[in-house]
Design a protein around this motif. Structure first.
Motif, PDB file in Angstrom:
ATOM      1  N   GLN A  36       0.828  -1.199   0.000  1.00 57.34           N
ATOM      2  CA  GLN A  36       0.000   0.000   0.000  1.00 57.34           C
ATOM      3  C   GLN A  36       0.867   1.256   0.000  1.00 57.34           C
ATOM      4  O   GLN A  36       0.572   2.222  -0.707  1.00 57.34           O
ATOM      5  CB  GLN A  36      -0.951   0.017   1.202  1.00 57.34           C
ATOM      6  N   LEU A  37       1.941   1.252   0.779  1.00 57.20           N
ATOM      7  CA  LEU A  37       2.848   2.402   0.806  1.00 57.20           C
ATOM      8  C   LEU A  37       3.464   2.644  -0.569  1.00 57.20           C
ATOM      9  O   LEU A  37       3.622   3.797  -0.999  1.00 57.20           O
ATOM     10  CB  LEU A  37       3.947   2.203   1.854  1.00 57.20           C
ATOM     11  N   ILE A  38       3.812   1.574  -1.261  1.00 58.42           N
ATOM     12  CA  ILE A  38       4.389   1.684  -2.609  1.00 58.42           C
ATOM     13  C   ILE A  38       3.383   2.336  -3.552  1.00 58.42           C
ATOM     14  O   ILE A  38       3.717   3.270  -4.287  1.00 58.42           O
ATOM     15  CB  ILE A  38       4.835   0.300  -3.126  1.00 58.42           C
ATOM     16  N   HIS A  39       2.146   1.879  -3.509  1.00 54.13           N
ATOM     17  CA  HIS A  39       1.112   2.448  -4.392  1.00 54.13           C
ATOM     18  C   HIS A  39       0.775   3.884  -4.008  1.00 54.13           C
ATOM     19  O   HIS A  39       0.482   4.703  -4.882  1.00 54.13           O
ATOM     20  CB  HIS A  39      -0.143   1.580  -4.388  1.00 54.13           C
ATOM     21  N   ASP A  40       0.822   4.197  -2.728  1.00 55.11           N
ATOM     22  CA  ASP A  40       0.577   5.577  -2.307  1.00 55.11           C
ATOM     23  C   ASP A  40       1.707   6.495  -2.774  1.00 55.11           C
ATOM     24  O   ASP A  40       1.467   7.638  -3.151  1.00 55.11           O
ATOM     25  CB  ASP A  40       0.435   5.666  -0.784  1.00 55.11           C
TER      26      ASP A  40
END
Length: 138
Positions: A36-40
């Motif tokens: 999720q952090l990567i996509h954010d």
């Protein structure tokens, strides 16, 4: 997000989700969190499923892999040695000339801002390399 598919026609994103669910413990939660952090950090990042079951995140080239082992979730940055890491997140594979990795252990706190800064820096590095190869300015 434009997932890459494999021969079984399941999308890479689906395979990564299945891997997270199969882990079912702190490793699955950690992998889901960093995903999720990567996509954010980069909404245009692509998910791929390579090398017989390794999640890979790419944008103009490989950014990082996400592997899970018994005692660690390892995020290996393809060009990590070329990235500035002022918060010293890289704690594995430090001897190489190209790659750097972050090993997450059970209970580790993730410096989300610093991690996302590394993701964005990796994307910028990839994009600038692509533009240079094409003879364009970044």
């Amino acid at each position: 997000m434009k997932p890459t598919t494999r021969a079984s026609s399941e999308s890479a994103s689906d395979n990564i989700t299945k891997r997270i669910q199969e882990l079912g413990d702190w490793r699955g939660k950690t992998l889901a969190h960093v995903r999720q952090l990567i996509h954010d950090a980069d909404p245009e990042i692509q998910e791929e499923w390579k090398w017989m079951g390794t999640p890979v995140w790419s944008h103009d080239g490989g950014v990082c892999t996400g592997e899970s082992y018994k005692a660690v979730v390892k995020l290996t940055f393809f060009r990590g040695a070329s990235l500035k890491d002022p918060k010293k997140l890289f704690n594995s594979s430090l001897e190489g000339n190209t790659r750097r990795a972050i090993d997450f252990h059970e209970g580790d706190e993730i410096d989300e801002k610093a991690f996302q800064a590394l993701i964005r820096a990796a994307v910028v590095l990839n994009t600038s390399s692509v533009l240079r190869r094409r003879g364009m300015k970044a």
